[in-house]
Scaffold this motif. Structure first.
Motif, PDB file in Angstrom:
ATOM      1  N   HIS A  94       0.871  -1.182   0.000  1.00  0.00           N
ATOM      2  CA  HIS A  94       0.000   0.000   0.000  1.00  0.00           C
ATOM      3  C   HIS A  94       0.902   1.225   0.000  1.00  0.00           C
ATOM      4  O   HIS A  94       1.865   1.290   0.765  1.00  0.00           O
ATOM      5  CB  HIS A  94      -0.899  -0.006   1.245  1.00  0.00           C
ATOM      6  CG  HIS A  94      -2.030   0.983   1.202  1.00  0.00           C
ATOM      7  ND1 HIS A  94      -1.840   2.339   1.384  1.00  0.00           N
ATOM      8  CD2 HIS A  94      -3.362   0.821   0.995  1.00  0.00           C
ATOM      9  CE1 HIS A  94      -3.006   2.962   1.309  1.00  0.00           C
ATOM     10  NE2 HIS A  94      -3.954   2.058   1.075  1.00  0.00           N
ATOM     11  N   THR A  97      -5.507  -3.033   4.165  1.00  0.00           N
ATOM     12  CA  THR A  97      -6.895  -2.585   3.960  1.00  0.00           C
ATOM     13  C   THR A  97      -7.599  -2.378   5.297  1.00  0.00           C
ATOM     14  O   THR A  97      -8.310  -1.376   5.492  1.00  0.00           O
ATOM     15  CB  THR A  97      -7.659  -3.610   3.100  1.00  0.00           C
ATOM     16  OG1 THR A  97      -6.954  -3.835   1.881  1.00  0.00           O
ATOM     17  CG2 THR A  97      -9.056  -3.106   2.771  1.00  0.00           C
ATOM     18  N   HIS A 153      -6.281   0.741   6.897  1.00  0.00           N
ATOM     19  CA  HIS A 153      -6.764   1.908   6.151  1.00  0.00           C
ATOM     20  C   HIS A 153      -8.200   2.241   6.555  1.00  0.00           C
ATOM     21  O   HIS A 153      -8.546   3.420   6.746  1.00  0.00           O
ATOM     22  CB  HIS A 153      -6.677   1.615   4.650  1.00  0.00           C
ATOM     23  CG  HIS A 153      -7.348   2.635   3.784  1.00  0.00           C
ATOM     24  ND1 HIS A 153      -6.848   3.908   3.613  1.00  0.00           N
ATOM     25  CD2 HIS A 153      -8.497   2.579   3.050  1.00  0.00           C
ATOM     26  CE1 HIS A 153      -7.641   4.585   2.803  1.00  0.00           C
ATOM     27  NE2 HIS A 153      -8.654   3.800   2.447  1.00  0.00           N
ATOM     28  N   VAL A 154      -9.046   1.220   6.700  1.00  0.00           N
ATOM     29  CA  VAL A 154     -10.449   1.449   7.077  1.00  0.00           C
ATOM     30  C   VAL A 154     -10.528   2.093   8.460  1.00  0.00           C
ATOM     31  O   VAL A 154     -11.269   3.072   8.674  1.00  0.00           O
ATOM     32  CB  VAL A 154     -11.227   0.113   7.056  1.00  0.00           C
ATOM     33  CG1 VAL A 154     -12.597   0.276   7.732  1.00  0.00           C
ATOM     34  CG2 VAL A 154     -11.407  -0.376   5.623  1.00  0.00           C
ATOM     35  N   GLU A 182     -13.087  -2.721   2.068  1.00  0.00           N
ATOM     36  CA  GLU A 182     -12.935  -1.343   1.586  1.00  0.00           C
ATOM     37  C   GLU A 182     -14.263  -0.610   1.560  1.00  0.00           C
ATOM     38  O   GLU A 182     -14.329   0.605   1.776  1.00  0.00           O
ATOM     39  CB  GLU A 182     -12.315  -1.356   0.183  1.00  0.00           C
ATOM     40  CG  GLU A 182     -10.871  -1.831   0.168  1.00  0.00           C
ATOM     41  CD  GLU A 182     -10.358  -2.054  -1.237  1.00  0.00           C
ATOM     42  OE1 GLU A 182     -11.189  -2.080  -2.176  1.00  0.00           O
ATOM     43  OE2 GLU A 182      -9.134  -2.203  -1.404  1.00  0.00           O
TER      44      GLU A 182
END
Length: 589
Positions: free
Chosen positions: A448, A518, A521-522, A568
């Motif tokens: 990422h 992911t 990130h969330v 996501e």
């Protein structure tokens, strides 16, 4: 062979006199029962011998024979899926020869010399080969086991064979400067001497373990070194089992050094049942076990780690990535302390020998990423992960401190986290990894683009949580502002929804790097949105904590890795729910 005789016996230490041509680290056969030992000190005509078997019952005056060669291990097809003791004897063959209990003086070949292997040549007659070149291979449990030219041997091939042969059959004859050299599939190597390579590199690629607290916050690189210290019951063995089960290494060398026998039994029972996610074969097929448990000879603990690292180097020289687990180096150091005491050496801190740090460094420095010998110049790696068992969890004791001066990754296990059923029980405030910066480029390119930034923000929140909790304990939660309460909630999310894993849940026991990025990130996007709506749109903090999407974020760890779109999508769901809350506030106004 020439003989001396026993002068003195002190447990596993035997002093022999008048061994002709005795040399340091030569192997010897002690007494009429031919117990295997190793010369560890020479003074005048006396040789101190570390005996790797029980010495009770032998007497002064019995013979001692020198083999005039260092303690070595045989390397070749048949290593994988086998279980050896600390000095390289196959315990399965041992059991067939003597029964379920160790019988001293039994000499068992570590490799089966009767099995036939389908040898496929990779060179032709007349080819010139150098040390490390692959002359052929056999398929061993789904892995190409290369037959390599031994170090310091080179010449021209002739009499090259193809077909089924035992490991002791001649598969190639080399014309060398010193005459003909007959190559078999097996070679022997002294365990205390590192196998040669062309050059060593700085580690640049992570060892993917699937454990989120490790991969995200405290990664270890392929070819790196790590230690796992912690008190009894905090999960050292569990962490090492998880790494052995789920890491992306191609070969696993697991050393049970002085630990309880039931822990090795767990490995033997579990590994054949677990499927390796990379090959689909049983995990045991890529594993070599070295077992010298707490009820086996103490002196052999000292040799067990050297035996394990030599086997690891052998597979590294084939161009494979090897992960080596040592459980635990504290028991190995205790064996050093016992032998040092019997030699009447000047003790260091807490009775350990003064050379403890240098001995540990000798072992850990054999890890690394290297260009292996041979014309292909392939890279191979050994990642070494050592468990340390400090008494009472005291990390200031000598073995832990000596280890921390050597390794680059420190996973501090916390008994309080273990009691709270938070596994892996790695303390995120005490642990560290010095590979963060060297792996950042890999993370940006392959995982990422903002992975490092997300990790830093999450770690900042976890550190700030400790400060806020101290305030709560002193004057209560009501003294915190809404922004500080939000920080506590997001830190709780990181701890419980991201760092904590369930080893018995298939989707949660292993997490790919993509899913980890992911998930993080969330959580951090949710934090950014909540902070913005809290400040600018005057949404109540209680409404944010009770949002439906908060529950969904807590369940995202159970979403399969192939469904990253569903994870996501939680960002959009959060945004919609925030807008709905904002609309309710505006309407009320």
């Amino acid at each position: 062979m020439s003989q001396g005789f026993i002068e003195k016996i002190s447990g596993p230490l035997v002093v022999a006199k008048d061994i002709p041509g005795a040399r340091l680290f030569d192997t010897v056969l002690v007494s009429h029962e031919k117990l295997l030992g190793e010369i560890i000190e020479i003074r005048d005509s006396y040789a101190s011998i570390q005996v790797y078997e029980e010495t009770s019952g032998i007497s002064v005056g019995e013979p001692v024979e020198s083999l005039y060669q260092p303690l070595s291990v045989r390397l070749g097809p048949g290593l994988l899926s086998s279980m050896f003791d600390g000095i390289g004897r196959d315990l399965n063959a041992y059991a067939l020869a003597t029964g379920n209990f160790l019988s001293r003086g039994t000499h068992v070949d570590p490799l089966n010399t009767q099995n036939k292997w389908a040898f496929e040549p990779l060179v032709h007659e007349g080819d010139h080969v150098e040390p490390g070149d692959r002359i052929g291979y056999v398929m061993e449990r789904g892995l190409k086991h290369y037959i390599m030219v031994p170090p310091q041997v080179h010449g021209v091939c002739h009499h090259l064979v193809k077909g089924e042969y035992t490991i002791e059959d001649i598969v190639c004859i080399l014309d060398t400067d010193k005459g003909k050299y007959e190559m078999t599939m097996v070679q022997s190597w002294p365990i205390r001497r590192g196998r040669p390579y062309v050059r060593k590199h700085l580690p640049y690629e992570p060892l993917v373990t699937g454990q989120r607290v490790i991969d995200t916050f405290f990664p270890v690189a392929k070819g790196g070194t790590a230690c796992v210290p912690g008190p009894f019951g905090s999960g050292k063995t569990v962490v090492q089992h998880q790494l052995a089960k789920h890491s992306n290494a191609e070969v696993i060398v697991y050393i049970g050094c002085g630990e309880r026998g039931n822990e090795m039994t767990d490995v033997l029972n579990e590994f054949p049942e677990i499927k390796d996610p990379q090959t689909g074969r049983p995990l045991m097929d890529k594993t070599v076990l070295i077992a010298n448990t707490s009820n086996m000879p103490v002196a052999a603990r000292e040799a067990s780690i050297y035996t394990g690292i030599t086997i690891a180097e052998y597979f590294r020289d084939m161009g494979y990535d090897v992960a080596m687990m040592a459980d635990s180096t504290s028991r190995w150091a205790e064996a050093l302390r016992e032998m040092s005491g019997r030699l009447e050496e000047m003790p260091g801190d807490e009775g350990y020998p003064a050379y403890l740090g240098s001995r540990l460094a000798e072992v850990y420095e054999r890890a690394g990423v290297v260009d292996v010998l041979g014309e292909n110049q392939e890279k191979g790696s050994i990642t070494m992960i050592g468990a340390v068992s400090p008494a009472g969890g005291d990390l200031s004791e000598p073995v832990t401190q000596a280890t921390l001066r050597i390794v680059k990754v420190f996973w501090a296990l916390d008994s309080q986290l273990a009691y709270q059923r938070h596994f892996p029980a790695i303390d995120w405030l005490e642990s560290y990894s010095l590979y963060d910066e060297s792996l950042d480029r890999y993370m940006r390119r392959n995982v990422h683009k903002n992975f490092s930034k997300l990790r830093q923000e999450a770690m900042f929140l976890l550190k700030d949580e400790k400060r806020l909790l101290e305030i709560v304990q002193l004057i209560g939660r009501d003294a915190l502002s809404d922004q500080e309460v939000l920080k506590l909630e997001i830190a709780r999310m990181i701890r419980e929804d991201f760092l904590q894993q369930n080893a018995f849940q298939e989707e949660d026991t292993f997490t790919s790097y993509e899913k980890q990025a992911t998930m993080l990130h969330v959580i951090m996007e949710f934090y950014a949105m909540a902070r913005n709506y809290l400040v600018h749109d005057h949404i109540y903090i209680a409404d944010i904590i009770n949002m439906d999407v908060v529950y969904k974020i807590s369940r995202m760890k159970y979403i399969p890795s192939q469904d990253l779109g569903n994870i996501e999508g939680l960002v959009n769901e959060a945004k919609q729910e925030f807008e709905a809350l904002k609309g309710g506030v505006d309407h009320h106004a």
